[in-house]
Design an enzyme around this catalytic site. Structure first.
Site: not given
Ligand code: FEO
Length: 404
Positions: A24, A78, A80, A82, A145, A164, A196, A229
């Site tokens: 993104h 989370h 989001e 991904d 986040h 994250d 990151y 991640h």
């Molecule tokens: Fe906040 Fe890896 O997404």
């Protein structure tokens, strides 16, 4: 692909995305992973899912260990895209599973899926789920986040599933920090953590410190941090916790980042004597032409240094567009504890340096003033002015750095 046992009875079942180079808008030269985890217990639990495109991959990894129909609990730390957009694919295979998420997570996930068909249990800090020998303790981490974010801790395994937080965009063959630092380097891994943090978590330093205090007060014994991640921290989870503490408190190197753009090389020509002046004052300096540098790398370098000089030519009386974009990004990221100055070349009436300072002040950053603007191309005498500007700025950065 195959699940990887990361602790007795706990498996990584995620996906490695070797190919992604644009996450993104952030460059990801090392690729990334979408990590999720399977807890094999009397009641089988899946912690997080993956990006939609990788649904098949995580399902195969789960199937290498257990029939997905046996999954009884799905934790969504989370929402989001991904991490949560393959939730419906998982729920097709485990329709009787109960989903655990925060109230804000539910509010968000309702916008992606028809959730009325699923059993969902809202959880908050202090709530627990016993699955047999494992206990899952939920810890809300709002704005770390996203508003929905939470972490899950398993005391019997001393594992923190941190979504994250503490992650990095790294695709690698090995799943663990020690494997990555053996094949690549610890410095490279830590650089990925900083990149990151700078691009995603920079605005939330105060909250991060508060949450780290809360974790310390809860007395969680953390042997492993398993983020969503990148690599899993098993050799030295303390190291990444300390890095986060340091970055949340504004830690930086006593160095300078010069980030500039240029039309006809005049602003660029100013950076050469400026960098020499900084170096002669004993500080390290990194020089980046923004049009040749991905934004997320420029932001990382800005964040690593205590001082930054932003160079922009004046175009139509205002900032050069790439520099305006950088300053807009930075305003959203709310950096603090940094000293900034501006410079640039102009041909008509100027304006870019003035606008840079207006932006710095909107951000509440410490400024070094006045900036330096030159008409057209720097002369030999102007180069001496630029050199001295660099020296003086470096002196001021060194003084300012003493406060931290
Ligand atoms: Fe906040 Fe890896 O997404």
């Amino acid at each position: 692909m195959k699940a990887v046992e990361i602790k007795d009875g706990i498996y990584w079942v995620g996906a490695i995305d070797w190919a992604v180079r644009d996450f993104h808008g952030y460059v990801t030269p090392r690729g990334t992973t979408y990590n999720n985890y399977l807890l094999m217990d009397e009641e089988v639990t899946l912690v997080d899912t993956v990006k939609y495109d990788f649904s098949e991959m995580t399902i195969k990894n789960i199937q290498s260990t257990v029939d997905p129909a046996r999954i009884k609990h799905v934790v969504i730390n989370h929402i989001e895209n991904d991490h949560a957009t393959s939730l419906d694919k998982i729920m097709e295979l485990a329709p009787d599973a109960t989903i655990y998420m925060t109230e804000k997570g539910k509010r968000g996930i309702d916008r992606f899926f028809d959730t009325a068909r699923w059993k969902i249990k809202l959880v908050k800090t202090g709530d627990t789920l016993k699955t047999g020998r494992f206990t899952l303790q939920f810890l809300e981490t709002p704005m770390l986040h996203w508003p929905d974010s939470m972490m899950t801790y398993v005391p019997e395994a001393k594992v923190l599933f941190s979504q994250d937080a503490f992650g990095q965009h790294i695709a690698s063959a090995g799943r663990f920090d020690d494997e990555y630092s053996a094949s690549e380097s610890l410095a490279d891994l830590e650089d990925a953590v900083i990149e990151y943090y700078a691009n995603i978590l920079m605005p939330f330093g105060t909250l991060i410190n508060r949450k780290l205090d809360e974790i310390a007060k809860l007395g969680l014994q953390i042997e492993m941090i398993a983020p969503d991640h990148g690599i899993i921290w098993r050799q030295n989870p303390e190291r990444v916790l300390q890095m986060y503490r340091d970055m949340a408190s504004g830690k930086a190197e006593a160095s300078v980042a010069i980030i500039y753009d240029t039309m006809w090389h005049s602003t660029e020509a100013m950076t050469v004597p400026m960098a020499a002046g900084i170096k002669d004052e004993g500080l390290d300096v990194t020089v980046m032409k923004l049009r040749a540098t991905p934004m997320s790398i420029a932001i990382k370098e800005f964040w690593k240094s205590r001082g930054a000089l932003i160079g922009s030519p004046t175009l139509n009386n205002i900032l050069y567009p790439t520099i305006a974009e950088l300053l807009t990004h930075l305003r959203g990221l709310r950096p603090n504890h940094r000293l900034v100055g501006a410079f640039g070349s102009y041909g008509w009436g100027g304006g870019a340096v003035k606008e840079s300072y207006e932006e710095f002040k909107r951000m509440g950053l410490e400024t070094y003033e006045p900036g330096l603007q030159l008409l057209y191309k720097p002369s030999l005498a102007d180069e001496n002015v630029c050199y001295e500007f660099g020296r003086q700025f470096a002196r001021r950065v060194r003084e300012y750095h003493q406060q931290f």
